[in-house]
Design a protein around this motif. Sequence first.
Motif, PDB file in Angstrom:
ATOM      1  N   LYS A 110      -4.813   7.992   1.567  1.00 20.91           N
ATOM      2  CA  LYS A 110      -4.778   8.471   0.198  1.00 20.91           C
ATOM      3  C   LYS A 110      -5.615   7.567  -0.710  1.00 20.91           C
ATOM      4  O   LYS A 110      -6.350   8.035  -1.588  1.00 20.91           O
ATOM      5  CB  LYS A 110      -3.328   8.496  -0.301  1.00 20.91           C
TER       6      LYS A 110
ATOM      7  N   VAL B  21      -0.853   2.612  -3.860  1.00 19.77           N
ATOM      8  CA  VAL B  21      -1.375   3.964  -3.730  1.00 19.77           C
ATOM      9  C   VAL B  21      -1.087   4.798  -4.979  1.00 19.77           C
ATOM     10  O   VAL B  21      -1.944   5.588  -5.419  1.00 19.77           O
ATOM     11  CB  VAL B  21      -0.810   4.650  -2.460  1.00 19.77           C
ATOM     12  N   THR B  22       0.094   4.626  -5.573  1.00 20.49           N
ATOM     13  CA  THR B  22       0.448   5.442  -6.743  1.00 20.49           C
ATOM     14  C   THR B  22       0.353   4.673  -8.054  1.00 20.49           C
ATOM     15  O   THR B  22      -0.019   5.243  -9.084  1.00 20.49           O
ATOM     16  CB  THR B  22       1.881   5.992  -6.593  1.00 20.49           C
TER      17      THR B  22
ATOM     18  N   TYR C 178       0.848  -1.191   0.000  1.00 18.21           N
ATOM     19  CA  TYR C 178       0.000   0.000   0.000  1.00 18.21           C
ATOM     20  C   TYR C 178       0.887   1.246   0.000  1.00 18.21           C
ATOM     21  O   TYR C 178       0.664   2.189  -0.747  1.00 18.21           O
ATOM     22  CB  TYR C 178      -0.882   0.024   1.244  1.00 18.21           C
ATOM     23  N   ALA C 179       1.895   1.254   0.887  1.00 17.72           N
ATOM     24  CA  ALA C 179       2.712   2.448   1.125  1.00 17.72           C
ATOM     25  C   ALA C 179       3.893   2.532   0.166  1.00 17.72           C
ATOM     26  O   ALA C 179       4.340   1.541  -0.399  1.00 17.72           O
ATOM     27  CB  ALA C 179       3.213   2.445   2.562  1.00 17.72           C
ATOM     28  N   THR C 180       4.394   3.741  -0.004  1.00 16.85           N
ATOM     29  CA  THR C 180       5.601   3.954  -0.793  1.00 16.85           C
ATOM     30  C   THR C 180       6.826   3.756   0.099  1.00 16.85           C
ATOM     31  O   THR C 180       6.744   3.832   1.328  1.00 16.85           O
ATOM     32  CB  THR C 180       5.628   5.364  -1.393  1.00 16.85           C
TER      33      THR C 180
ATOM     34  N   ARG D 215       3.754   0.209  -5.852  1.00 15.85           N
ATOM     35  CA  ARG D 215       2.968   0.830  -4.789  1.00 15.85           C
ATOM     36  C   ARG D 215       1.513   0.944  -5.211  1.00 15.85           C
ATOM     37  O   ARG D 215       1.196   1.587  -6.225  1.00 15.85           O
ATOM     38  CB  ARG D 215       3.516   2.226  -4.468  1.00 15.85           C
TER      39      ARG D 215
ATOM     40  N   ALA E 208      -0.791   5.990   3.388  1.00 21.47           N
ATOM     41  CA  ALA E 208      -1.133   5.386   2.102  1.00 21.47           C
ATOM     42  C   ALA E 208      -2.603   4.991   2.065  1.00 21.47           C
ATOM     43  O   ALA E 208      -3.299   5.223   1.058  1.00 21.47           O
ATOM     44  CB  ALA E 208      -0.249   4.167   1.853  1.00 21.47           C
TER      45      ALA E 208
ATOM     46  N   THR F  38       2.480   9.196   2.377  1.00 20.37           N
ATOM     47  CA  THR F  38       2.160   7.881   1.821  1.00 20.37           C
ATOM     48  C   THR F  38       3.270   6.856   2.032  1.00 20.37           C
ATOM     49  O   THR F  38       3.106   5.690   1.670  1.00 20.37           O
ATOM     50  CB  THR F  38       1.868   7.981   0.315  1.00 20.37           C
ATOM     51  N   SER F  39       4.389   7.245   2.627  1.00 25.88           N
ATOM     52  CA  SER F  39       5.411   6.260   2.977  1.00 25.88           C
ATOM     53  C   SER F  39       5.055   5.554   4.277  1.00 25.88           C
ATOM     54  O   SER F  39       5.697   4.573   4.639  1.00 25.88           O
ATOM     55  CB  SER F  39       6.792   6.919   3.091  1.00 25.88           C
TER      56      SER F  39
ATOM     57  N   ASP G  95       3.622  -4.780   3.217  1.00 26.79           N
ATOM     58  CA  ASP G  95       3.996  -3.617   4.032  1.00 26.79           C
ATOM     59  C   ASP G  95       4.663  -4.090   5.326  1.00 26.79           C
ATOM     60  O   ASP G  95       5.587  -3.450   5.824  1.00 26.79           O
ATOM     61  CB  ASP G  95       2.753  -2.782   4.359  1.00 26.79           C
TER      62      ASP G  95
ATOM     63  N   ARG H 124       7.044  -0.980   6.872  1.00 24.34           N
ATOM     64  CA  ARG H 124       6.437   0.346   6.766  1.00 24.34           C
ATOM     65  C   ARG H 124       5.912   0.804   8.121  1.00 24.34           C
ATOM     66  O   ARG H 124       5.307   0.034   8.862  1.00 24.34           O
ATOM     67  CB  ARG H 124       5.308   0.342   5.739  1.00 24.34           C
TER      68      ARG H 124
END
Length: 687
Positions: A556, A486-487, A473-475, A484, A553, A547-548, A531, A536
């Motif tokens: 977002k 999320v992005t 999920y997270a960067t 990722r 994340a 978002t890290s 994650d 994370r």
Amino acid sequence: MKLSFKSKFITLSVLLFLVFSLYNAVELNAAGSKSSSRYTPKIKKIVTTRKVATISWTKVSDANGYFVYRRAYGEKKYKKIKTLNSKYLSFSDKKIKAGLKYYYRIVSNRPGKNYISKTGTAISSNVPAAKLKDVKSFVAKSDFVNQLSWYRGKYKLFAIYRKTNGSSWKQIANVKTSKSVGTYIDKSATASRKYVYTVRPINVVGVLQQYGNYDSKGITPYLGKIRTQPSSINFNNLNATIKWNKVSGADGYLVYRKFGLNGKYRSIAKVKGTSFVDKYGSTFNSTEKKAKLRWSYYLDDSYNDLVYTIRAYKYNGDKLSLSNFYNSGRYKAVTPTIVSANNSAIKWTGQKNASFYYILVSTNGTTWKAIKKVTTKYKYTLSYKINTSAYRFVSVRAVYVKDGSKYYSGYDTGFRKDQRKYTGTRVLYIGDSITWGVPYSSTSSAHIFSYPWRVNQITGVNYYNPSIPQATYATNPSNTSRKRIVTDVIERLYKKQEPLKNSNYLSSYPNYTGQNLASFDVVVMAAGTNDYTDNRKISNVSNETDTSTFNGALNKIFYYINEASKARVKAGKKPIKVVMNKLFYSDGGYNSDGVYGVLGQLNNRFTMKNKVGYTLTDYQNAINNSINVQKSISDNTLLFYTFDTYKYCNSSNCRYNTADNIHMNRFTYSQIGNGLSEFLIKNRIIG
């Protein structure tokens, strides 16, 4: 008293024979005395033991008889030790002394002349006894046999002896071998008789054969009538636990393993008890097999064609007797996975050791009956055309025939084909490899064994699955190999762009055709385990935007989905329904050296902390907190549901269904799909 003519003739013949004998005795002791012709006997073989020398020679035509002469080493003259008539072609000299060397000549007596053989040398045997290793009893091609083994030493020819209780030794074979351990299979043995075996080496020098000493006690197949079959076998995270019943009188047991029914057994363990754990995931020597363990070969237990068998053993001093065994062995009766089914055909996974299959049907999912027996060779997937329109449920059961008995696999009771009526609902799956599909390196296999595929097969929903293996999920700026969600997925779909893919894996499916978040009725989310492994950070701040972090994340992601849902509501459609799958159980944690995902190692990630101090339970709690925050701020423009995965994969059953400590097998994926289908229908999330 006067002799008759006949008596005179006989007396004269005897006198002449004695004269010839005396003449030849003198000739044998004269230097260079020889006689060569076709009437000269030839010594064929001299067989010696410690106290007996047996000489055999060729037959001489029209010979009146034969004389056997002997000279011991150090003596100057030969002595006649035996007179034989013409029917004898061998003689056993039982008056030799152990360790001495002797010379023999055979004289043939014909009318008017004697013929002298060349010298044959005999050395009384001092060859040591061969050490017996073991004797095994088993059935080979339906015939009962005993196999004797011994340590060869420096000799290559051996005499095999056998006797039954109370009888004397009888030589049954000669065996040549150059291997360090010699073997002989007695095919004339019967299971109803108790035999004793021994072996003696034979030293061969020209015509001389020195029979060595032997183990006079021999070795007995004490357990020759017994066949030991594993009573159960369980596969657990690349380990196999084999159990069997105790054999009375046995000192222990040997465990054998082979690949496939036609493979060759190899002994892998010697144990005293009645169970053994084969940690095959860490003990295979082959690099190729280790690679297969990780993916297509052993991730699914229908690929698992390991076969095990047991044989009991008993020691008699340092000699070993081994029992008979079941060549068929025991293996896992794997439940077939249904790939697809409708009213006219059914498709399922082939099982490597199955003898045949039954197609099963049911009207209520409880009472089942077989309507067809299907016999076919193994293939990755099998199919059969059959009309099942009268039944709501269909399934397939594998049958394994061994030693005249049938063994049945389980069968999937949840494939209900009458619920394919939700084709108007569009479902988006967001996740990592567990949602992407079973990680097989094949286009034809990955997607059809995912739980999104199973939901589609049961419900008929129109779905899109851009899940990415190894995604988080997270960067994480320090780990650029990760994709990722999320992005690379959610943000791109929100912007009407195709999600990114992991180039190390297959392309996502179905193909992207301009989907965007607002076009989906349901979003199923199942990620977070990567994650955990990516360490994370978890934040409890409801408005976290970094978002890290895990929560940042999620915030977002929910923001994008909520914005898409608002657009749907504004356009007169229903809000997006978000189904959050609880994090899947797995045993893939770190070992004591900090190495992640060790094959066959059990580390419950729900209780084991990662490198930044979080358990998988902590990440699940963070997801729950984020959902509660979203519920409070979404104004019913985003609806949340939670699907519990624990009953399908937990610390009890997934240790039997996972292979690489993380992913499930195909059957477990299908059961998750069955459960999620019922969840979506029961809660009216689809339709």
